[in-house]
Design a protein around this motif. Structure first.
Motif, PDB file in Angstrom:
ATOM      1  N   THR A   4       0.802  -1.220   0.000  1.00 24.89           N
ATOM      2  CA  THR A   4       0.000   0.000   0.000  1.00 24.89           C
ATOM      3  C   THR A   4       0.835   1.270   0.000  1.00 24.89           C
ATOM      4  O   THR A   4       0.313   2.358  -0.232  1.00 24.89           O
ATOM      5  N   VAL A   5       2.122   1.141   0.280  1.00 24.25           N
ATOM      6  CA  VAL A   5       3.033   2.288   0.262  1.00 24.25           C
ATOM      7  C   VAL A   5       4.320   1.869  -0.444  1.00 24.25           C
ATOM      8  O   VAL A   5       4.663   0.681  -0.473  1.00 24.25           O
ATOM      9  N   TYR A 201       1.455   3.279  -5.782  1.00 19.83           N
ATOM     10  CA  TYR A 201       0.768   2.443  -4.800  1.00 19.83           C
ATOM     11  C   TYR A 201      -0.463   3.111  -4.188  1.00 19.83           C
ATOM     12  O   TYR A 201      -1.269   2.436  -3.549  1.00 19.83           O
ATOM     13  N   GLY A 202      -0.602   4.417  -4.330  1.00 21.10           N
ATOM     14  CA  GLY A 202      -1.756   5.077  -3.741  1.00 21.10           C
ATOM     15  C   GLY A 202      -1.570   6.581  -3.662  1.00 21.10           C
ATOM     16  O   GLY A 202      -0.648   7.152  -4.250  1.00 21.10           O
ATOM     17  N   THR A 204      -1.801  10.045  -0.853  1.00 19.99           N
ATOM     18  CA  THR A 204      -1.860  10.537   0.512  1.00 19.99           C
ATOM     19  C   THR A 204      -2.489  11.923   0.471  1.00 19.99           C
ATOM     20  O   THR A 204      -2.036  12.789  -0.291  1.00 19.99           O
ATOM     21  N   ARG A 216      -3.789   8.001   4.085  1.00 23.54           N
ATOM     22  CA  ARG A 216      -3.287   7.187   2.987  1.00 23.54           C
ATOM     23  C   ARG A 216      -4.434   6.420   2.357  1.00 23.54           C
ATOM     24  O   ARG A 216      -5.211   5.744   3.049  1.00 23.54           O
ATOM     25  N   PRO A 218      -4.755   3.641  -0.506  1.00 20.57           N
ATOM     26  CA  PRO A 218      -4.048   2.763  -1.448  1.00 20.57           C
ATOM     27  C   PRO A 218      -4.917   2.396  -2.644  1.00 20.57           C
ATOM     28  O   PRO A 218      -6.152   2.359  -2.555  1.00 20.57           O
ATOM     29  N   TRP A 219      -4.271   2.129  -3.778  1.00 24.47           N
ATOM     30  CA  TRP A 219      -4.990   1.623  -4.941  1.00 24.47           C
ATOM     31  C   TRP A 219      -5.247   0.122  -4.766  1.00 24.47           C
ATOM     32  O   TRP A 219      -4.475  -0.564  -4.079  1.00 24.47           O
ATOM     33  N   PRO A 222      -1.262  -1.843  -7.706  1.00 23.42           N
ATOM     34  CA  PRO A 222      -0.341  -0.756  -8.072  1.00 23.42           C
ATOM     35  C   PRO A 222      -0.526  -0.331  -9.518  1.00 23.42           C
ATOM     36  O   PRO A 222      -0.816  -1.151 -10.405  1.00 23.42           O
TER      37      PRO A 222
END
Length: 241
Positions: A4-5, A201-202, A204, A216, A218-219, A222
């Protein structure tokens, strides 16, 4: 578990790509620095006559510590994204690479002295490059150290340039839509909202006026490229519908 990051080494390399040197320490003394970071993640320093590094012979290198800062401009106000401290060995940029180094520095720290540095006059400004030994980082709630192998062996986010362009567009033209999307996703009122980070990844989001918090998002998977990132961001922005 899905990622996610970004991995911390990728995140720091991406931050470094957007950072500017602020100070350089040499032989126990520190002074203001100007420069940039090259595509390999190495700090570049524009050194003017009278500064400690200026007299270092081209064939020698010296141990230095370079402080760098990455910021995000929100509404014309710069906010710190991350602080980096890189220790390594500074050496004059070889003549064959001086022009490319000057172009890189100009992108972060425009200075008329760069023209004189390209001319290569002995008494004029010089460009130095730092071979990184290790990096200490502080970004948000994260801090730590990367050795040269982890830092230099990692590439920045491959879609960082496209991500930054999209981020600027949203912050300049679609902040109200972003704010409503954040409220829809969190179920909580959001007095204010800005895109703070955007990567494969996402996203913020910096939400709140008095005491802003970083959220945050997340997608699901990715983003493999700019088109995927654009679709994911569009889905996020459509959450308020």
């Amino acid at each position: 578990m899905p990622v996610t990051v970004p991995p911390i080494s990728e995140r720091i390399r991406s931050l470094a790509s957007a950072a500017c040197p602020t100070h350089v320490s040499l032989n126990g003394s520190a002074h203001a620095a100007r420069g940039g970071v090259d595509r390999d993640g190495r700090p570049l320093l524009l050194v003017k006559p009278g500064e400690p590094l200026h007299g270092v012979p081209a064939s020698e290198d010296v141990v230095v510590t370079v402080d760098l800062a990455a910021t995000r401009s929100l509404g014309g106000v710069d906010h710190p994204r991350g602080l980096l401290k890189m220790q390594g060995w500074a050496q004059a940029v070889p003549a064959a690479d001086v022009r490319d180094a000057a172009v890189t520095v100009a992108g972060r720290c425009p200075d008329e002295a760069l023209f004189a540095a390209v001319e290569g006059r002995p008494e004029g400004p010089r460009l130095f490059r730092v071979d990184v030994g290790f990096v200490i980082y502080l970004t948000g709630d994260e801090s730590g150290m990367l050795d040269a192998e982890d830092y230099l062996g990692t590439e920045p986010d491959p879609i960082m340039e496209a991500a930054e362009s999209m981020l600027r567009h949203v912050n300049e033209a679609h902040r109200e839509r972003l704010r409503r999307s954040v409220e829809a996703l969190t179920g909580e009122p959001a007095a204010d909202a800005w895109l703070w980070e955007l990567d494969r990844y996402g996203a913020t989001v910096r939400a709140g006026a008095e005491s802003p918090a970083l959220i945050r998002i997340p997608w699901p998977v990715p983003a493999a490229g700019p088109r995927d990132l654009e679709r994911a961001l569009g889905h996020l922005m459509g959450s308020c519908r």
